[in-house]
Design a protein around this motif. Structure first.
Motif, mmCIF file in Angstrom:
data_model
loop_
_atom_site.group_PDB
_atom_site.id
_atom_site.type_symbol
_atom_site.label_atom_id
_atom_site.label_comp_id
_atom_site.label_asym_id
_atom_site.label_seq_id
_atom_site.Cartn_x
_atom_site.Cartn_y
_atom_site.Cartn_z
ATOM 1 N N LEU A 1 -11.146 3.006 -3.710
ATOM 2 C CA LEU A 1 -10.129 2.054 -4.139
ATOM 3 C C LEU A 1 -10.753 0.800 -4.732
ATOM 4 C CD1 LEU A 1 -6.999 1.677 -3.981
ATOM 5 C CD2 LEU A 1 -7.396 0.363 -1.908
ATOM 6 N N ASP A 2 -11.843 0.313 -4.146
ATOM 7 C CA ASP A 2 -12.433 -0.935 -4.615
ATOM 8 C C ASP A 2 -13.169 -0.774 -5.939
ATOM 9 O OD1 ASP A 2 -14.304 0.681 -3.494
ATOM 10 O OD2 ASP A 2 -15.154 -0.802 -2.134
ATOM 11 N N LEU A 3 -13.472 0.472 -6.340
ATOM 12 C CA LEU A 3 -14.152 0.708 -7.608
ATOM 13 C C LEU A 3 -13.191 1.160 -8.706
ATOM 14 C CD1 LEU A 3 -17.400 2.524 -6.403
ATOM 15 C CD2 LEU A 3 -17.036 0.091 -6.840
ATOM 16 N N ARG A 4 -12.169 1.887 -8.342
ATOM 17 C CA ARG A 4 -11.248 2.432 -9.330
ATOM 18 C C ARG A 4 -9.999 1.571 -9.505
ATOM 19 N NH1 ARG A 4 -11.291 7.738 -11.003
ATOM 20 N NH2 ARG A 4 -9.502 8.354 -12.268
ATOM 21 N N GLY A 5 -9.688 0.747 -8.517
ATOM 22 C CA GLY A 5 -8.429 0.021 -8.532
ATOM 23 C C GLY A 5 -7.335 0.884 -7.926
ATOM 24 N N GLY A 6 -6.277 0.263 -7.447
ATOM 25 C CA GLY A 6 -5.187 1.021 -6.837
ATOM 26 C C GLY A 6 -4.448 0.166 -5.830
ATOM 27 N N ALA A 7 -3.831 0.830 -4.863
ATOM 28 C CA ALA A 7 -2.990 0.117 -3.895
ATOM 29 C C ALA A 7 -3.398 0.475 -2.474
ATOM 30 C CB ALA A 7 -1.520 0.455 -4.118
ATOM 31 N N HIS A 8 -3.241 -0.488 -1.578
ATOM 32 C CA HIS A 8 -3.574 -0.340 -0.150
ATOM 33 C C HIS A 8 -2.364 -0.782 0.658
ATOM 34 C CE1 HIS A 8 -5.848 -1.232 3.655
ATOM 35 N NE2 HIS A 8 -4.916 -2.159 3.735
ATOM 36 N N LEU A 9 -1.953 0.084 1.590
ATOM 37 C CA LEU A 9 -0.847 -0.245 2.487
ATOM 38 C C LEU A 9 -1.226 0.090 3.918
ATOM 39 C CD1 LEU A 9 2.261 1.238 0.581
ATOM 40 C CD2 LEU A 9 1.589 -1.167 0.691
ATOM 41 N N LEU A 10 -0.788 -0.712 4.849
ATOM 42 C CA LEU A 10 -0.880 -0.405 6.274
ATOM 43 C C LEU A 10 0.543 -0.441 6.818
ATOM 44 C CD1 LEU A 10 -2.611 0.173 8.764
ATOM 45 C CD2 LEU A 10 -2.730 -2.292 9.168
ATOM 46 N N ALA A 11 1.048 0.715 7.243
ATOM 47 C CA ALA A 11 2.447 0.831 7.667
ATOM 48 C C ALA A 11 2.521 1.102 9.160
ATOM 49 C CB ALA A 11 3.139 1.959 6.907
ATOM 50 N N GLU A 12 3.525 0.523 9.810
ATOM 51 C CA GLU A 12 3.792 0.765 11.222
ATOM 52 C C GLU A 12 5.044 1.635 11.321
ATOM 53 O OE1 GLU A 12 3.470 -2.067 14.934
ATOM 54 O OE2 GLU A 12 5.396 -2.359 13.937
ATOM 55 N N VAL A 13 4.924 2.762 12.010
ATOM 56 C CA VAL A 13 6.053 3.686 12.174
ATOM 57 C C VAL A 13 6.949 3.179 13.293
ATOM 58 C CG1 VAL A 13 6.722 6.075 12.616
ATOM 59 C CG2 VAL A 13 4.583 5.592 11.419
ATOM 60 N N GLN A 14 8.228 3.045 13.014
ATOM 61 C CA GLN A 14 9.177 2.521 13.999
ATOM 62 C C GLN A 14 9.615 3.666 14.934
ATOM 63 O OE1 GLN A 14 9.907 -0.994 13.847
ATOM 64 N NE2 GLN A 14 8.096 -0.630 12.575
ATOM 65 N N LEU A 15 8.796 3.929 15.937
ATOM 66 C CA LEU A 15 9.034 5.066 16.826
ATOM 67 C C LEU A 15 10.313 4.903 17.640
ATOM 68 C CD1 LEU A 15 5.373 5.585 18.088
ATOM 69 C CD2 LEU A 15 6.583 6.939 16.386
ATOM 70 N N SER A 16 10.697 3.674 17.942
ATOM 71 C CA SER A 16 11.907 3.476 18.746
ATOM 72 C C SER A 16 13.150 3.984 18.027
ATOM 73 C CB SER A 16 12.071 1.982 19.084
ATOM 74 O OG SER A 16 12.133 1.210 17.896
#
Length: 555
Positions: free
Chosen positions: A73-88
């Motif tokens: 990602l840091d060489l090609r470019g793109g997107a980064h996401l960190l998602a939290e799953v709402q288990l409740s």
């Protein structure tokens, strides 16, 4: 030590030649990437390539290797996401789905429990109030009778529901074992859905992995922005169960209004004509688990909610002996034959499955829609320009490091230093070749690992040459000094490299993201440097000595 058999020399230089051959495609990255993409597209579409695809295929020789290092990602470019799953959310939906079934079961025992109504409660808890408090024990017994065994290894022997009575109210919620199993299934489903959605846009080497108990890391090189990636992930996969009208191998089969021609997922070249209006949809599917049929063959158990179960039961009773299509994202993933009526909303899908295929099908059935909401805790967009800047910076750092090492080795060890530099060049080429062979992803920290490897690669030669100097000062002749230098420095070289390699393994095992990228190139570099520093450098020195036959040597 300098008497190297001819077969061993051929083996050493043969490995070096292969390293150069497999590393060459990275020098023509754009051309080879277009060649590989065209081949993949032709394989998927199953038809003759278009003129543009044919030109891309012919742009790189078919006899040459075409493996490439994947750019991170840091060489090609793109997107980064960190998602939290709402288990409740999953717990609440599961409990809400129990109410119709519990209501019907308790109504059948109205003489004992009286009238019933759903009492207000917090999310994830079902409270049912009865008008006859004396019948609470009977009501609890009925509710517990609807519990199912937990579908997990750790939950063996436990039920999925905790049921207790409080005065005139039954309190029902998921058991702890079922919550744990539900968490695992939910995260697995979420990972599968996200991976399928991302794969549809043809991105290269996305990173989609679980982090912690309820988080998912998503990194997609080559995509425009984090907002675009969030929109893509948020798209709901469509899962439906459709009536099969016909099965064909002709992709141009005409269909009537209200019908669709869909391609089979696991049968290349096979198409199904299905009714466009589904019998039931994925929103009505409660669960699907891998199982075994009465003949101990792999199968898949599935279960609908109340309304879906009634619809599906009526449909199967009227269509015994006919196939029905399980459709996911406009592709038929399975078309089992209805062997008997399936009342109650639960059934089993049988076929020529392996255990792995039945497990995958169960995951796909559950993956019709995201099972829980996603809260995005972190998002970043790395533009192609920034990625190119990283590549340029990494290239500059590598060149500066290479020049510094080359100058140092020549200044300190003269002609022997030059031979060590040749071995160093082979080392860097071999690292690129190994990364290409295994399809590893090169990141900016990975480039740092390669730069560090350069210093460690010549460190072994420094140990050898210093030992040769000591032997020469002790009065040994040239051959004896070179032999002793390689033999006595070997243990120190192995010790130093093993400890560093173990550090790289630990970083890869417990680290994530940039740390793992650094660990990969460092570990590969250490293994390759052992070969180049000892075998390639020794072979060069032995060849030079056999050619020149000097009486004395100066290191």
């Amino acid at each position: 030590m300098l008497q190297i058999p001819l077969w061993k020399r051929f083996l050493i230089w043969g490995i070096c030649a292969l390293a150069v051959l497999f590393a060459i495609p990275n020098a023509f990255y754009g051309r080879v990437e277009s060649h590989n993409d065209a081949l993949a597209a032709v394989a998927v579409q199953g038809t003759a390539p278009t003129p543009q695809q044919q030109a891309a295929i012919e742009s790189w020789p078919s006899w040459m290797p075409s493996g490439l290092m994947n750019l991170g990602l840091d060489l090609r470019g793109g997107a980064h996401l960190l998602a939290e799953v709402q288990l409740s959310d999953v717990y609440a939906d599961r409990i809400d789905g129990l109410w119709p079934e519990m209501r019907d079961a308790l109504r059948a025992a109205r003489a004992e429990v009286g009238s019933i109504r759903r009492a207000p409660s917090e999310p994830g808890v079902l409270r049912i109030q009865i008008s006859n408090p004396d019948g609470i024990a009977r009501a609890v017994q009925i509710a517990r009778g609807l519990a199912q065994p937990v579908q997990s290894v750790t939950g063996t022997g436990q039920n999925d529901l905790d049921v207790r009575g409080e005065g005139d109210t039954i309190v029902i919620q998921l058991s702890e074992a079922e919550r744990t199993a539900t968490d695992q299934r939910t995260l697995q489903q979420s990972l599968e859905i996200i991976r399928r959605r991302v794969d549809e846009v043809g991105t290269r080497e996305p990173t989609i992995q679980r982090q912690g108990d309820d988080r998912i890391l998503i990194e997609v090189p080559g995509i425009g922005s984090a907002a675009e990636l969030k929109s893509l992930i948020g798209t709901t996969a469509q899962l439906t169960f459709n009536t099969v009208v016909n099965r064909t191998t002709d992709a141009n089969t005409p269909v009537e209004p209200g019908q669709e021609l869909l391609e089979s997922e696991d049968e290349p070249g096979v198409y199904y004509v299905v009714q466009a209006t589904p019998v039931v949809s994925g929103e009505q599917l409660v669960d699907a688990q891998p199982a075994f049929d009465q003949n101990n063959r792999p199968a898949v158990n599935f279960r609908f909610n109340g309304s879906g179960g009634r619809i599906f039961g009526d449909y199967t009773a009227q269509n015994i002996g006919r196939p029905f299509a399980i459709v996911l994202d406009e592709r038929v993933i399975s078309a089992p034959v209805i062997n008997s009526a399936i009342p109650g909303g639960s059934g089993i899908i049988t076929g020529n499955f392996t255990v792995e295929q039945s497990t995958e099908l169960a995951v796909l059935l559950r993956a019709g829609a995201l099972p829980a909401g996603l809260e995005f805790l972190e998002e970043r967009t790395i533009g192609p320009e920034l990625g190119q800047d990283s590549i340029d910076a990494g290239r500059t750092a590598s060149i500066v490091a290479m020049i510094a090492v080359v100058v140092f080795m020549v200044a300190c060890y003269g002609w022997f230093g030059m031979m060590a530099n040749i071995a160093l060049a082979v080392n860097v080429i071999a690292i690129f070749a190994v990364l290409s062979l295994i399809g590893a992803t090169l990141t900016l920290p990975g480039i740092a690992g390669i730069v560090l490897t350069m210093g460690m690669a010549v460190d072994a030669n420094v140990l050898i040459f210093e030992r040769v100097r000591e032997e020469l000062r002790a009065g040994r002749n040239a051959v004896r000094a070179l032999d002793e230098g390689f033999q006595k420095a070997l243990s120190a070289i192995i010790d130093a490299n093993i400890t560093t390699f173990l550090t790289a393994v630990i970083m890869f095992a417990v680290g994530s993201g940039p740390v793992r990228g650094f660990a990969v190139t460092l570990g590969i570099g250490i293994i390759v440097s052992m070969f180049t520093s000892i075998f390639v450098a020794r072979s060069l020195i032995a060849t030079w000595y056999a050619w020149r036959r000097p009486k004395t040597i100066t290191v």
